[in-house]
Write an enzyme that holds these catalytic residues in place. Structure first.
Site, PDB file in Angstrom:
ATOM      1  N   CYS A 160      68.533  31.075  40.694  1.00 31.29           N
ATOM      2  CA  CYS A 160      69.882  30.587  40.399  1.00 31.29           C
ATOM      3  C   CYS A 160      70.677  31.738  39.773  1.00 31.29           C
ATOM      4  O   CYS A 160      70.515  32.052  38.607  1.00 31.29           O
ATOM      5  CB  CYS A 160      69.803  29.413  39.437  1.00 31.29           C
ATOM      6  SG  CYS A 160      71.357  28.557  39.304  1.00 31.29           S
ATOM      7  N   GLY A 185      51.774  43.611  33.168  1.00 28.46           N
ATOM      8  CA  GLY A 185      51.758  44.114  34.538  1.00 28.46           C
ATOM      9  C   GLY A 185      52.943  45.032  34.800  1.00 28.46           C
ATOM     10  O   GLY A 185      52.808  46.065  35.476  1.00 28.46           O
ATOM     11  N   THR A 186      54.092  44.680  34.254  1.00 25.22           N
ATOM     12  CA  THR A 186      55.297  45.486  34.473  1.00 25.22           C
ATOM     13  C   THR A 186      55.106  46.900  33.914  1.00 25.22           C
ATOM     14  O   THR A 186      55.466  47.880  34.569  1.00 25.22           O
ATOM     15  CB  THR A 186      56.510  44.799  33.791  1.00 25.22           C
ATOM     16  OG1 THR A 186      56.619  43.473  34.312  1.00 25.22           O
ATOM     17  CG2 THR A 186      57.792  45.555  34.052  1.00 25.22           C
ATOM     18  N   SER A 232      47.320  42.132  35.105  1.00 25.80           N
ATOM     19  CA  SER A 232      47.951  41.491  33.945  1.00 25.80           C
ATOM     20  C   SER A 232      47.123  40.297  33.481  1.00 25.80           C
ATOM     21  O   SER A 232      46.773  39.431  34.302  1.00 25.80           O
ATOM     22  CB  SER A 232      49.356  41.034  34.348  1.00 25.80           C
ATOM     23  OG  SER A 232      49.972  40.371  33.271  1.00 25.80           O
ATOM     24  N   GLY A 233      46.823  40.246  32.184  1.00 27.59           N
ATOM     25  CA  GLY A 233      45.920  39.227  31.653  1.00 27.59           C
ATOM     26  C   GLY A 233      46.363  37.787  31.850  1.00 27.59           C
ATOM     27  O   GLY A 233      45.543  36.910  32.137  1.00 27.59           O
ATOM     28  N   HIS A 234      47.677  37.537  31.710  1.00 30.41           N
ATOM     29  CA  HIS A 234      48.111  36.132  31.688  1.00 30.41           C
ATOM     30  C   HIS A 234      48.100  35.463  33.057  1.00 30.41           C
ATOM     31  O   HIS A 234      48.352  34.271  33.168  1.00 30.41           O
ATOM     32  CB  HIS A 234      49.481  35.987  31.009  1.00 30.41           C
ATOM     33  CG  HIS A 234      50.662  36.465  31.815  1.00 30.41           C
ATOM     34  ND1 HIS A 234      51.531  35.584  32.401  1.00 30.41           N
ATOM     35  CD2 HIS A 234      51.133  37.702  32.096  1.00 30.41           C
ATOM     36  CE1 HIS A 234      52.497  36.264  33.004  1.00 30.41           C
ATOM     37  NE2 HIS A 234      52.274  37.551  32.833  1.00 30.41           N
ATOM     38  N   THR A 246      49.013  51.875  18.760  1.00 33.91           N
ATOM     39  CA  THR A 246      47.795  51.204  18.313  1.00 33.91           C
ATOM     40  C   THR A 246      47.445  50.077  19.279  1.00 33.91           C
ATOM     41  O   THR A 246      48.314  49.307  19.687  1.00 33.91           O
ATOM     42  CB  THR A 246      47.996  50.642  16.887  1.00 33.91           C
ATOM     43  OG1 THR A 246      48.302  51.748  16.041  1.00 33.91           O
ATOM     44  CG2 THR A 246      46.754  49.935  16.373  1.00 33.91           C
ATOM     45  N   GLN A 280      48.636  39.677  41.112  1.00 32.39           N
ATOM     46  CA  GLN A 280      48.303  38.330  41.604  1.00 32.39           C
ATOM     47  C   GLN A 280      46.931  38.264  42.257  1.00 32.39           C
ATOM     48  O   GLN A 280      46.483  37.179  42.626  1.00 32.39           O
ATOM     49  CB  GLN A 280      49.365  37.849  42.608  1.00 32.39           C
ATOM     50  CG  GLN A 280      50.725  37.582  41.990  1.00 32.39           C
ATOM     51  CD  GLN A 280      50.731  36.385  41.030  1.00 32.39           C
ATOM     52  OE1 GLN A 280      49.781  35.582  40.994  1.00 32.39           O
ATOM     53  NE2 GLN A 280      51.796  36.260  40.254  1.00 32.39           N
TER      54      GLN A 280
HETATM   55  N1  PLP Z   1      53.653  41.903  39.681  1.00 31.15           N
HETATM   56  C1  PLP Z   1      53.490  40.690  40.227  1.00 31.15           C
HETATM   57  C2  PLP Z   1      53.058  40.575  41.649  1.00 31.15           C
HETATM   58  C3  PLP Z   1      53.726  39.555  39.465  1.00 31.15           C
HETATM   59  O1  PLP Z   1      53.569  38.334  40.005  1.00 31.15           O
HETATM   60  C4  PLP Z   1      54.126  39.704  38.112  1.00 31.15           C
HETATM   61  C5  PLP Z   1      54.437  38.511  37.287  1.00 31.15           C
HETATM   62  O2  PLP Z   1      54.869  37.493  37.795  1.00 31.15           O
HETATM   63  C6  PLP Z   1      54.266  41.001  37.598  1.00 31.15           C
HETATM   64  C7  PLP Z   1      54.011  42.074  38.412  1.00 31.15           C
HETATM   65  C8  PLP Z   1      54.671  41.225  36.174  1.00 31.15           C
HETATM   66  O3  PLP Z   1      53.603  40.995  35.322  1.00 31.15           O
HETATM   67  P1  PLP Z   1      53.870  40.811  33.742  1.00 31.15           P
HETATM   68  O4  PLP Z   1      54.493  39.474  33.571  1.00 31.15           O
HETATM   69  O5  PLP Z   1      52.529  40.909  33.110  1.00 31.15           O
HETATM   70  O6  PLP Z   1      54.767  41.936  33.345  1.00 31.15           O
END
Ligand code: PLP
Length: 390
Positions: A324, A71-72, A198-200, A236, A178
């Site tokens: 923290c 996602g990042t 994001s897949g996870h 790739t 999300q």
């Molecule tokens: N954006 C949101 C709203 C998220 O909750 C997250 C992960 O917690 C991310 C982006 C980042 O995704 P990734 O962990 O796949 O880089």
């Protein structure tokens, strides 16, 4: 001890169907999808199938999907693509409650030649739309507003925002990490230029994401290299996780039709029972317009980290609303932006459910958590102070 996992906004269990679908592509079918031989070609065909599943889940076409590593990366790709495509525009807009994947890049850009508007939210987590609209101008390169917040679960009114953004010719990006797989998304009905997923976060593997780029949107690759992804992302392809992501999207499409109501019922039960049994507990965010799997509950006058540690002894995995940093517990930027008082933000716990949670698990949390809060409050000077004052 078995684990009761209610931290699904952090990451999710990979669905068994997803693992099964991926495994042969680590061992048996390891060809490069770009190869001319048929051994690679069969992998390429499987990627076409995966891309179609991703597109179908969000109402896009397969050509509009670019696979990324997370996602990042999708967020970074979208934001850099917009500002590189419109180099004369020096103003960008986002919200105060974005995930660090967006927030930290906007902060970096604010120190490197960009004027940044951070749109505030109110106490219930709603965006100040007038603030956003009053700041939009023809100098705005990109507006990036998340579809749903990872902590409060609040869902933002993107359809309405998109109309205003488009009037000013800015690129509209949404971090939907999300939202995808948890609520229905149909990009045919809403003018969004780029969307990150994001897949996870919805039972796919880690290390795989996708960026939707609406047909006709100006684009600039983040990873410049090979011809992969139609020249839009070199490297790739991460074959097995892409296939896993495709499967997760296929499963999510079915889940959205049936199981999501059950997840919401479990979330509502957890929330209602905890609010009933624990005094001085409140929801961070509005009751409406939230992701069906998420609740952020503030237990006043206790520390979230202590609650997490004591829940951990029972195998309950959730997360807190504090970070923290350098030995001091700072409430998260999301809770601070919402104006949640310190005494509540410190004791905030986020529960995020999935289709794998059972009613027995929710009942277990409802039984175990109230005595934990009571015990911690007995040790809390703030609680005693508050009690004697009232
Ligand atoms: N954006 C949101 C709203 C998220 O909750 C997250 C992960 O917690 C991310 C982006 C980042 O995704 P990734 O962990 O796949 O880089």
């Amino acid at each position: 001890m078995s684990v009761i996992y209610v931290d699904n906004n952090a990451t999710t269990q990979v669905a068994p169907e997803v693992i099964e679908e991926m495994l042969p592509y680590f061992s048996e079918f390891y060809g490069n999808p770009s190869s001319m031989h048929s051994f690679g070609g069969q992998v390429g065909r499987k990627l076409i199938e995966a891309r179609a599943y991703v597109a179908a889940l969000i109402g896009a076409t397969p050509e509009e999907i670019i696979f990324t590593s997370c996602g990042t990366e999708s967020d970074s790709t979208a934001i850099w693509a917009a500002i590189r495509s419109y180099p004369d525009k020096k103003h960008i807009i986002t919200s105060r409650v974005e995930h660090p994947a967006v927030k930290n890049l906007f902060e970096y850009l604010s120190k490197n030649g960009y004027r940044v508007t951070f749109v505030p939210v109110d106490r219930q987590g709603y965006l100040d739309l007038d603030y956003l609209y009053n700041n939009l101008s023809d100098d705005t390169a990109i507006v990036s507003i998340m579809w749903a917040n990872n902590e409060s679960g609040m869902i933002f009114p993107l359809e309405e925002i998109s109309r205003a953004v488009k009037e000013h010719g800015a690129v509209f990006h949404t971090d939907a990490v999300q939202a995808v797989g948890k609520i229905p998304i149909d990009l045919k009905n809403i003018e969004i230029d780029m969307l990150s997923l994001s897949g996870h976060k919805f039972h796919g593997p880690k290390g795989i994401g996708a960026l939707y780029v609406r047909k006709g949107t100006k684009f600039f690759p983040f990873l410049i290299g090979g011809h992969q992804e139609n020249g839009r992302r070199g490297g790739t392809e991460n074959v097995a996780p892409i296939i896993g992501l495709g499967k997760a999207c296929q499963l999510a499409a079915a889940l959205l039709k049936k199981d999501i109501t059950r997840v919401k019922e479990l979330r509502d039960k957890l929330e209602n029972e905890l609010l009933k049994r624990v005094p001085n507990a409140l929801i961070n965010g509005d009751h409406k317009n939230r992701l069906p799997n998420t609740t952020s509950i503030a237990f006043e006058y206790v520390e979230g980290e202590s609650i997490l540690l004591m829940m951990d002894e029972f195998g309950i995995c959730a997360s807190s609303g504090s970070a923290c940093t350098s030995g001091s517990l700072e409430p998260s930027h999301v809770l601070r932006a919402m104006g949640v008082p310190f005494t509540a933000a410190h004791g905030s716990i986020r529960f995020s459910l999935s289709v794998y949670n059972t009613e027995e698990e929710i009942d277990f949390i409802i039984e175990k958590l109230p005595p934990i809060i009571e015990r911690l409050r007995e040790m809390s000077p703030f609680w005693k102070e508050q009690k004697s004052a009232s």
